[in-house]
Design a protein around this motif. Sequence first.
Motif, short mmCIF file in Angstrom:
data_model
loop_
_atom_site.label_atom_id
_atom_site.label_comp_id
_atom_site.label_asym_id
_atom_site.label_seq_id
_atom_site.Cartn_x
_atom_site.Cartn_y
_atom_site.Cartn_z
N LEU A 1 0.80 -1.23 0.00
CA LEU A 1 0.00 0.00 0.00
C LEU A 1 0.83 1.27 0.00
O LEU A 1 0.28 2.36 -0.19
N GLY A 2 2.11 1.16 0.26
CA GLY A 2 2.94 2.35 0.29
C GLY A 2 2.73 3.23 1.50
O GLY A 2 3.10 4.41 1.49
N THR A 3 2.12 2.69 2.56
CA THR A 3 1.93 3.41 3.81
C THR A 3 2.04 2.43 4.97
O THR A 3 1.63 1.28 4.85
N ASP A 4 2.59 2.91 6.11
CA ASP A 4 2.70 2.04 7.28
C ASP A 4 1.66 2.37 8.33
O ASP A 4 1.82 2.03 9.50
N ARG A 5 0.58 3.01 7.94
CA ARG A 5 -0.45 3.43 8.89
C ARG A 5 -1.31 2.29 9.40
O ARG A 5 -1.96 2.41 10.43
N TYR A 6 -1.35 1.17 8.69
CA TYR A 6 -2.25 0.08 9.05
C TYR A 6 -1.48 -1.07 9.70
O TYR A 6 -0.51 -1.56 9.13
N PRO A 7 -1.94 -1.55 10.88
CA PRO A 7 -1.20 -2.61 11.58
C PRO A 7 -1.43 -4.01 11.03
O PRO A 7 -0.58 -4.88 11.18
N ALA B 1 -11.08 12.44 -6.52
CA ALA B 1 -10.07 11.87 -7.43
C ALA B 1 -9.00 12.91 -7.74
O ALA B 1 -9.31 14.07 -8.02
N THR B 2 -7.75 12.49 -7.69
CA THR B 2 -6.63 13.37 -7.99
C THR B 2 -6.46 13.54 -9.50
O THR B 2 -7.05 12.83 -10.31
N ASP B 3 -5.59 14.48 -9.84
CA ASP B 3 -5.04 14.51 -11.19
C ASP B 3 -4.16 13.26 -11.36
O ASP B 3 -3.77 12.64 -10.36
N PRO B 4 -3.85 12.87 -12.59
CA PRO B 4 -2.94 11.73 -12.78
C PRO B 4 -1.62 11.93 -12.03
O PRO B 4 -1.00 13.00 -12.11
N LEU B 5 -1.22 10.93 -11.28
CA LEU B 5 0.01 11.01 -10.49
C LEU B 5 1.23 10.68 -11.36
O LEU B 5 1.12 9.89 -12.31
N PRO B 6 2.38 11.22 -11.01
CA PRO B 6 3.61 10.78 -11.69
C PRO B 6 3.78 9.27 -11.52
O PRO B 6 3.43 8.70 -10.49
N GLU B 7 4.32 8.63 -12.53
CA GLU B 7 4.44 7.17 -12.51
C GLU B 7 5.20 6.67 -11.29
O GLU B 7 4.82 5.68 -10.66
N ALA B 8 6.27 7.37 -10.92
CA ALA B 8 7.06 6.93 -9.77
C ALA B 8 6.24 7.00 -8.49
O ALA B 8 6.34 6.12 -7.62
N MET B 9 5.41 8.02 -8.34
CA MET B 9 4.56 8.13 -7.16
C MET B 9 3.50 7.04 -7.14
O MET B 9 3.23 6.44 -6.09
N ALA B 10 2.91 6.76 -8.27
CA ALA B 10 1.89 5.71 -8.34
C ALA B 10 2.48 4.36 -7.96
O ALA B 10 1.83 3.55 -7.29
N ARG B 11 3.72 4.11 -8.39
CA ARG B 11 4.36 2.83 -8.04
C ARG B 11 4.62 2.73 -6.55
O ARG B 11 4.60 1.64 -5.98
N GLU C 1 -5.22 5.71 -15.40
CA GLU C 1 -4.41 6.90 -15.68
C GLU C 1 -3.65 7.38 -14.44
O GLU C 1 -3.19 8.52 -14.40
N ASN C 2 -3.51 6.52 -13.45
CA ASN C 2 -2.77 6.83 -12.21
C ASN C 2 -3.44 7.90 -11.35
O ASN C 2 -2.78 8.56 -10.55
N ARG C 3 -4.74 8.06 -11.49
CA ARG C 3 -5.46 8.93 -10.56
C ARG C 3 -5.77 8.13 -9.30
O ARG C 3 -6.20 6.98 -9.38
N LEU C 4 -5.58 8.74 -8.14
CA LEU C 4 -5.99 8.11 -6.89
C LEU C 4 -7.43 8.47 -6.62
O LEU C 4 -7.78 9.65 -6.56
N LEU C 5 -8.27 7.46 -6.43
CA LEU C 5 -9.66 7.66 -6.03
C LEU C 5 -9.77 7.33 -4.55
O LEU C 5 -9.48 6.20 -4.14
N LEU D 1 -2.19 9.28 4.73
CA LEU D 1 -1.65 8.00 4.26
C LEU D 1 -0.43 8.22 3.38
O LEU D 1 0.56 7.48 3.47
N TYR D 2 -0.51 9.22 2.52
CA TYR D 2 0.52 9.45 1.50
C TYR D 2 0.94 10.93 1.50
O TYR D 2 0.39 11.73 0.73
N PRO D 3 1.89 11.31 2.33
CA PRO D 3 2.30 12.72 2.40
C PRO D 3 2.77 13.28 1.06
O PRO D 3 2.68 14.50 0.83
N ASP D 4 3.24 12.42 0.15
CA ASP D 4 3.69 12.90 -1.15
C ASP D 4 2.55 13.54 -1.96
O ASP D 4 2.81 14.24 -2.95
#
Length: 437
Positions: free
Chosen positions: A173-179, A268-278, A302-306, A333-336
């Motif tokens: 998930l790219g986040t350590d918020r969930y135990p 929904a966000t704008d499309p995220l940079p590929e590196a951020m989406a990964r 399109e790498n948008r976060l919903l 969850l995702y400060p970036d």
Amino acid sequence: MTLNTLPDNSSSALPRSLYRAVTPEVRYPALTTELDVDIAVIGAGFTGLSSALHLLEDGAEVAVFDAHEPGWGASGRNGGQVNPGLKREPADVAGYFGAERGERLARLSGEAPQYVFDLVRRHDIDCDAAQTGSIRVVRTDAERPVIDTAITDWSARGIRLDYLDRAKLADLLGTDRYPSGLLDPRGGMLNPLAYARGLAAAVVKSKGQIFSSSPVSGLKREGDFWRFVAGSGTVRARKVVLATNGYTDGLWPHLRESVVPIYSAIAATDPLPEAMARRILPGRHVAYESSWRVLYFRLDRENRLLMGGPGLRQRDGSDKSTFRYLIRCAEALYPDLRGIGWSYFWNGQVAVTEDHFPHLHEPAPGLVAALGYNGRGIAMATMMGRIVARRLLGAAEDTLELPVSTIKPFRFHAFWKPVVGLRTLQELAMDRLRGLA
């Protein structure tokens, strides 16, 4: 894909949403004449369209009517997650409905996502469908038994769900918020509006009729037929399906009061940079919380976060100020994401039942009503269409996975929606004090 150009002042216009922006528009006529049909389906969401399609495949003559257009309600506004199961775990389902019926229903709910993806392939529906798996998480260690119970229950039925600790969740998930959480490979995602419009196209291809901008009123029995007004026309049908779910009105007595329509909101966000989406969702899983707020999120093609969650205001709206809570949750969850644009905000009504199970009713001869998916609408409403078709075509009640039940209104129905809104605000305040939101 081409852009949807339906003007906002149209009586059938969908709310502005990401799905509306990227999904090709399809128009259907309003009914303006008299129509005789074998089976009339009222409501062109997943339940109604799936019912119509399954009936047509068995040779029935079917027409579908909607006050707006196919997918206008929650079917075209939800988070696009195709998740297996019901709100309650298999052992609880078996305890509620009895061992034999409950096991059949639990198995059906687990198989429902695969059924959806197979249906998409069979009818060549272009809806960005991907069976990438569902990740279910809890926010505190105290909630871990929810995860353990789900894994144990499904394992007893031959389904393996993988337990995920904080480190594994961080990788996926790219986040350590969930135990803790679990991975269910049966789940996935799609564009729900494109799926609804694809089902509608399959209905028409199968020789069914669809009428948009045709609100129904005056449903009554006349001899062996049902008669009602739709748009500026009239309809006579031998059988009728009521498939209006979270947008159920007073067409049939007490049906509206049998569910509470709760708004769920999505940003929904704008499309995220590929590196951020990964970094955020490298495996393109869908994710959702098992908690009061039921936060849910995924990346689209399109790498948008919903990011979806409870509607803080229980009414239609797309004002960004009312969705700041979701943006704050996403950035926690995702400060970036700070500094990333958010372009789309919309909501829709989820039909919640008092027992948290879908309901199948037969309040009069030749009349079937199906509703109440409690946030599992894509998979379970599609499956419900198959059940409705079987029933209308003569299947015995005891052969159905879901029993036919009596319509039971919520007590103090008028107070439920404001109470839910107040409770949401209270829980949000407590979460902020706990550092969870």
